[in-house]
Design a protein around this motif. Structure first.
Motif, PDB file in Angstrom:
ATOM      1  N   PRO A 172       0.649   5.258   0.521  1.00 58.87           N
ATOM      2  CA  PRO A 172      -0.442   6.158   0.660  1.00 58.87           C
ATOM      3  C   PRO A 172      -0.396   7.356  -0.345  1.00 58.87           C
ATOM      4  O   PRO A 172       0.693   7.745  -1.169  1.00 58.87           O
ATOM      5  N   ASP A 218      -4.646   5.459   7.761  1.00 61.13           N
ATOM      6  CA  ASP A 218      -4.542   4.227   6.722  1.00 61.13           C
ATOM      7  C   ASP A 218      -3.064   3.565   7.134  1.00 61.13           C
ATOM      8  O   ASP A 218      -3.050   2.465   7.258  1.00 61.13           O
ATOM      9  N   ARG A 249      -6.223  11.288   7.160  1.00 60.33           N
ATOM     10  CA  ARG A 249      -6.662  10.196   6.519  1.00 60.33           C
ATOM     11  C   ARG A 249      -5.257   9.344   6.373  1.00 60.33           C
ATOM     12  O   ARG A 249      -5.420   8.054   6.460  1.00 60.33           O
ATOM     13  N   ASP A 261      -3.645   1.418  10.313  1.00 58.32           N
ATOM     14  CA  ASP A 261      -4.409   0.323  10.023  1.00 58.32           C
ATOM     15  C   ASP A 261      -3.145  -0.823   9.104  1.00 58.32           C
ATOM     16  O   ASP A 261      -3.129  -1.919   9.668  1.00 58.32           O
ATOM     17  N   TYR A 274       0.856  -1.244   0.059  1.00 55.55           N
ATOM     18  CA  TYR A 274      -0.034   0.116  -0.061  1.00 55.55           C
ATOM     19  C   TYR A 274       0.880   1.189   0.010  1.00 55.55           C
ATOM     20  O   TYR A 274       1.709   1.386   0.644  1.00 55.55           O
TER      21      TYR A 274
END
Length: 219
Positions: free
Chosen positions: A119, A167, A163, A170, A117
């Motif tokens: 960001p 993220d 945000r 998590d 992931y």
């Protein structure tokens, strides 16, 4: 050449040098984020190598400010301009410091496997860089209305940071082996959020310079 003409010329030099410093800081920020997102370690090293140039510019502008204050004794708006330049210079140097920290994060992360992931840091960096460019433009034009508009964008950066923060937290929970890399990115996001705060400071100085009004913490 009379006193006022000489003062005007020296204020123009100050304005030009500040714009050069602002361009250097903005360029360093852009290269640092590119180094991170494109895994370009050479660009990261360029950012770190350019920091001395930025430090030299800061010293040069400080000296110019002292000379103008001591030799020309400017009054009213001219005095506020010189004071605002003197206060803006270290702010831009700190923006460049944040760029260096992002470059160091890039050098560290580029040696490790890429995260699954990623960001949306480029978008956050784009907004912060755009704010910096607009703030410097407003400063050099003495445009308080434009400066106030830039200040309003800080809320968008804060929302993006929140945000990203959530993220990445998590991600740390889901992939413990990626926690260190995710934490690095978290600090990069924090550096970008701080850049936007510094841009807000420059805008507040623009309002002070043009309107003799202190607006810090008043919006």
């Amino acid at each position: 050449m009379d006193h006022h003409r000489r003062l005007d010329d020296e204020l123009d030099v100050l304005r030009d040098r500040l714009l050069v410093l602002g361009g250097e800081a903005e360029g360093a920020l852009g290269r640092a984020v590119h180094a991170l997102t494109e895994r370009d370690s050479e660009a990261a090293r360029e950012v770190l190598a350019g920091d001395d140039r930025i430090d030299r510019l800061e010293v040069e502008i400080d000296r110019l400010c002292i000379d103008v204050l001591a030799l020309r004794q400017p009054a009213a708006r001219d005095l506020r301009f010189v004071i605002s330049v003197a206060k803006t210079t270290p702010i831009l140097e700190r923006v460049a410091d944040h760029a260096c920290n992002i470059a160091r994060a890039a050098l560290d992360l580029n040696d490790q496997p890429e995260l699954r992931y990623h960001p949306n840091l480029p978008r956050m960096a784009e907004v912060a860089s755009g704010m910096l460019r607009a703030a410097l433009d407003a400063f050099t034009k003495g445009d308080a209305a434009a400066a106030r508009l830039v200040i309003e964008q800080d809320d968008e950066i804060d929302r993006m940071y929140e945000r990203l923060f959530n993220d990445l937290i998590d991600l740390m929970a889901e992939e413990p082996q990626a926690a260190r890399r995710a934490a690095r990115l978290l600090f990069v996001a924090k550096h970008l959020e701080r850049v936007a705060d510094y841009v807000t400071d420059i805008c507040e100085l623009t309002v002070y310079m043009t309107e003799a009004a202190v607006i810090k913490h008043s919006y």
